[in-house]
Write an enzyme that holds these catalytic residues in place. Structure first.
Site, PDB file in Angstrom:
ATOM      1  N   GLY A 153      33.186  50.307  34.266  1.00 44.23           N
ATOM      2  CA  GLY A 153      33.620  50.094  32.882  1.00 44.23           C
ATOM      3  C   GLY A 153      32.800  51.017  32.004  1.00 44.23           C
ATOM      4  O   GLY A 153      32.435  52.120  32.405  1.00 44.23           O
ATOM      5  N   ARG A 154      32.462  50.519  30.806  1.00 44.49           N
ATOM      6  CA  ARG A 154      31.762  51.389  29.853  1.00 44.49           C
ATOM      7  C   ARG A 154      30.366  51.773  30.307  1.00 44.49           C
ATOM      8  O   ARG A 154      29.965  52.935  30.218  1.00 44.49           O
ATOM      9  CB  ARG A 154      31.682  50.687  28.492  1.00 44.49           C
ATOM     10  CG  ARG A 154      33.024  50.652  27.788  1.00 44.49           C
ATOM     11  CD  ARG A 154      32.998  49.677  26.646  1.00 44.49           C
ATOM     12  NE  ARG A 154      33.268  48.348  27.144  1.00 44.49           N
ATOM     13  CZ  ARG A 154      34.230  47.553  26.674  1.00 44.49           C
ATOM     14  NH1 ARG A 154      34.986  47.947  25.681  1.00 44.49           N
ATOM     15  NH2 ARG A 154      34.438  46.361  27.181  1.00 44.49           N
ATOM     16  N   ILE A 155      29.604  50.795  30.818  1.00 40.16           N
ATOM     17  CA  ILE A 155      28.219  51.098  31.219  1.00 40.16           C
ATOM     18  C   ILE A 155      28.225  51.944  32.496  1.00 40.16           C
ATOM     19  O   ILE A 155      27.483  52.918  32.622  1.00 40.16           O
ATOM     20  CB  ILE A 155      27.409  49.790  31.406  1.00 40.16           C
ATOM     21  CG1 ILE A 155      27.399  48.983  30.103  1.00 40.16           C
ATOM     22  CG2 ILE A 155      25.983  50.100  31.860  1.00 40.16           C
ATOM     23  CD1 ILE A 155      26.775  47.601  30.206  1.00 40.16           C
ATOM     24  N   ARG A 176      38.233  46.829  39.706  1.00 34.00           N
ATOM     25  CA  ARG A 176      39.501  46.095  39.767  1.00 34.00           C
ATOM     26  C   ARG A 176      40.676  47.050  39.587  1.00 34.00           C
ATOM     27  O   ARG A 176      41.726  46.893  40.162  1.00 34.00           O
ATOM     28  CB  ARG A 176      39.545  45.048  38.651  1.00 34.00           C
ATOM     29  CG  ARG A 176      38.958  43.721  39.071  1.00 34.00           C
ATOM     30  CD  ARG A 176      38.933  42.831  37.897  1.00 34.00           C
ATOM     31  NE  ARG A 176      38.359  43.570  36.763  1.00 34.00           N
ATOM     32  CZ  ARG A 176      37.788  43.027  35.723  1.00 34.00           C
ATOM     33  NH1 ARG A 176      37.723  41.745  35.624  1.00 34.00           N
ATOM     34  NH2 ARG A 176      37.273  43.755  34.746  1.00 34.00           N
ATOM     35  N   THR A 234      21.679  46.549  37.403  1.00 33.45           N
ATOM     36  CA  THR A 234      21.327  46.299  35.996  1.00 33.45           C
ATOM     37  C   THR A 234      22.353  45.355  35.374  1.00 33.45           C
ATOM     38  O   THR A 234      22.402  45.221  34.153  1.00 33.45           O
ATOM     39  CB  THR A 234      21.294  47.613  35.176  1.00 33.45           C
ATOM     40  OG1 THR A 234      22.558  48.270  35.334  1.00 33.45           O
ATOM     41  CG2 THR A 234      20.176  48.526  35.609  1.00 33.45           C
ATOM     42  N   ARG A 236      23.941  41.800  36.807  1.00 31.18           N
ATOM     43  CA  ARG A 236      23.528  40.396  36.918  1.00 31.18           C
ATOM     44  C   ARG A 236      22.898  40.201  38.304  1.00 31.18           C
ATOM     45  O   ARG A 236      23.438  40.683  39.313  1.00 31.18           O
ATOM     46  CB  ARG A 236      24.722  39.444  36.783  1.00 31.18           C
ATOM     47  CG  ARG A 236      25.235  39.271  35.369  1.00 31.18           C
ATOM     48  CD  ARG A 236      24.255  38.521  34.455  1.00 31.18           C
ATOM     49  NE  ARG A 236      24.772  38.339  33.110  1.00 31.18           N
ATOM     50  CZ  ARG A 236      24.519  39.150  32.083  1.00 31.18           C
ATOM     51  NH1 ARG A 236      23.754  40.221  32.247  1.00 31.18           N
ATOM     52  NH2 ARG A 236      25.014  38.889  30.878  1.00 31.18           N
ATOM     53  N   GLU A 265      16.613  34.525  38.237  1.00 33.25           N
ATOM     54  CA  GLU A 265      16.073  35.180  37.052  1.00 33.25           C
ATOM     55  C   GLU A 265      15.657  34.115  36.044  1.00 33.25           C
ATOM     56  O   GLU A 265      16.483  33.240  35.738  1.00 33.25           O
ATOM     57  CB  GLU A 265      17.146  36.088  36.459  1.00 33.25           C
ATOM     58  CG  GLU A 265      16.595  36.960  35.358  1.00 33.25           C
ATOM     59  CD  GLU A 265      17.594  38.025  34.899  1.00 33.25           C
ATOM     60  OE1 GLU A 265      18.146  38.737  35.752  1.00 33.25           O
ATOM     61  OE2 GLU A 265      17.795  38.098  33.683  1.00 33.25           O
ATOM     62  N   HIS A 284      14.984  42.496  32.785  1.00 35.71           N
ATOM     63  CA  HIS A 284      16.268  42.429  32.071  1.00 35.71           C
ATOM     64  C   HIS A 284      16.138  43.033  30.662  1.00 35.71           C
ATOM     65  O   HIS A 284      16.331  42.339  29.661  1.00 35.71           O
ATOM     66  CB  HIS A 284      16.757  40.979  32.000  1.00 35.71           C
ATOM     67  CG  HIS A 284      18.240  40.867  31.826  1.00 35.71           C
ATOM     68  ND1 HIS A 284      18.990  39.853  32.350  1.00 35.71           N
ATOM     69  CD2 HIS A 284      19.123  41.653  31.153  1.00 35.71           C
ATOM     70  CE1 HIS A 284      20.259  40.006  32.023  1.00 35.71           C
ATOM     71  NE2 HIS A 284      20.360  41.103  31.290  1.00 35.71           N
ATOM     72  N   ILE A 285      15.832  44.323  30.633  1.00 33.10           N
ATOM     73  CA  ILE A 285      15.614  44.991  29.346  1.00 33.10           C
ATOM     74  C   ILE A 285      16.669  46.059  29.060  1.00 33.10           C
ATOM     75  O   ILE A 285      16.454  46.949  28.246  1.00 33.10           O
ATOM     76  CB  ILE A 285      14.209  45.642  29.273  1.00 33.10           C
ATOM     77  CG1 ILE A 285      14.000  46.613  30.454  1.00 33.10           C
ATOM     78  CG2 ILE A 285      13.129  44.589  29.232  1.00 33.10           C
ATOM     79  CD1 ILE A 285      12.969  47.678  30.192  1.00 33.10           C
ATOM     80  N   GLY A 286      17.824  45.952  29.757  1.00 30.92           N
ATOM     81  CA  GLY A 286      18.856  46.975  29.597  1.00 30.92           C
ATOM     82  C   GLY A 286      19.182  47.304  28.147  1.00 30.92           C
ATOM     83  O   GLY A 286      19.305  48.470  27.774  1.00 30.92           O
TER      84      GLY A 286
HETATM   85  C1  DGY Z   1      24.216  41.622  28.300  1.00 30.51           C
HETATM   86  O1  DGY Z   1      24.479  42.075  27.189  1.00 30.51           O
HETATM   87  O2  DGY Z   1      25.060  41.069  29.022  1.00 30.51           O
HETATM   88  C2  DGY Z   1      22.804  41.745  28.744  1.00 30.51           C
HETATM   89  O3  DGY Z   1      22.699  41.680  30.121  1.00 30.51           O
HETATM   90  C3  DGY Z   1      21.977  40.668  28.105  1.00 30.51           C
HETATM   91  O4  DGY Z   1      22.360  39.430  28.602  1.00 30.51           O
END
Ligand code: DGY
Length: 323
Positions: A153-155, A176, A234, A236, A265, A284-286
């Site tokens: 997707g976007r990321i 998908r 990055t 879940r 987590e 979890h600092i994305g």
């Molecule tokens: C998101 O935006 O889903 C990040 O993982 C923070 O939960």
């Protein structure tokens, strides 16, 4: 309309809500207990949710007063969307504004693992600088290697684009549906899940988490990956089985792993995976940049303001509520 925000967000979001004439309830205490959180929910029309509070059938039954939820995240796995749909509760999320920042972290983890940055940093901190050694703990270069994206997707697109530009990597992906933009701009190739696993030198997870994919990256998958491969997550932590990942790393079935999300987590500080030299873990600092967090605050506020005017949320995880 009363909007409960469970944790302070960048000022821009709060300001927008107040300027729109909404009553913002923001507890002074930054870390609410579960019971305190429930008390605030009881008294709110809309929740701007920061973090992983669960919105399931029990919640919706208990709090019929809650008419909309704006998540301060792009991921919406904390919400039972079917239950929200049944009650016509729109769930806002914050896509796009964090894609760069999150893909930066995936890219950073990839390089950190490939060049063993965590290991060397530990050596320096432990006064083990050591002499120049032509053979010791060598990293690997990524030029021309294959990036496999699970969930383009976007990321995932941003990550693939960075890898293409920086290292001219070949991009394969499993999704998908086909991502035509990635195929056109990056020459990305759609492959089956097995092909993704077998062919990737770096396998990076960027999908939306659903139970159907719970621990899809388990021992059977790690065994099929290349021995030089790097696993990056990055998205879940629930996508990978962390014990199996640990075993795969120890048994050298894969080369290294970079995690911004863990399973469980938060993870324990004494988890054995943290002792491994071929692993880099971040908490979890994305989206943890000034730009992304300001963007998220704005989008969350826009979602709520639209809802308060009886309009569609511009970024809604369950647009089917509007049909
Ligand atoms: C998101 O935006 O889903 C990040 O993982 C923070 O939960």
């Amino acid at each position: 309309m009363k909007v409960f925000i469970n944790k302070r967000i960048p000022e821009i979001g709060i300001q927008m809500l107040e300027e729109a004439g909404l009553e913002v309830v923001l507890p002074k205490n930054a870390d609410l207990s579960h019971d305190e959180w429930l008390t605030y929910c009881k008294d709110s029309d809309v929740i701007l949710n920061v973090g992983q509070n669960k919105y399931d059938e029990g919640f919706f039954e208990q709090f019929p007063n809650v008419k909309a939820i704006a998540l301060f995240s792009v991921g919406f796995d904390s919400v039972d969307i079917e239950q929200a749909n049944q009650r016509k509760i729109p769930i806002g999320n914050t896509p796009d504004v964090l894609s760069r920042a999150t893909s930066d972290i995936a890219f950073l983890l990839m390089q950190s693992v490939a060049r063993r940055a965590s290991y060397y940093f530990e050596q320096v901190k432990s006064d083990l600088w050591g002499d120049f050694d032509p053979l010791h703990a060598l990293g690997q270069e990524l030029y021309g290697k294959t990036l496999g994206v699970f969930g383009l997707g976007r990321i995932g697109f941003e990550m693939a684009e960075k890898c293409k530009k920086a290292f001219d990597m070949n991009i394969i992906y499993h999704n998908r549906s086909h991502n035509e933009e990635a195929e056109k701009k990056l020459g990305a190739k759609y492959v089956s899940f097995d092909e993704l696993v077998n062919q990737s030198d770096v396998l990076s997870v960027h999908a939306n988490f659903t139970e159907e994919h719970s621990e899809i990256f388990d021992e059977s998958v790690f065994k099929k990956m290349k021995s030089n491969s790097i696993f990056i997550n990055t998205a879940r932590g629930g996508f990978h089985n962390q014990k199996h990942l640990y075993n795969a790393l120890v048994d050298k079935e894969i080369w290294g792993a970079g995690l911004d999300v863990t399973n469980p987590e938060p993870m324990m500080y004494d988890d054995p995976i943290l002792k491994l030299s071929n692993v880099c873990v971040l908490p979890h600092i994305g989206s943890a940049t000034i730009e992304a967090r300001n963007g998220m605050a704005k989008v969350a506020a826009e979602n709520i303001i639209a809802f308060s005017k009886g309009e569609k949320m511009p970024h809604c995880a369950n647009p089917e509520v509007y049909k």
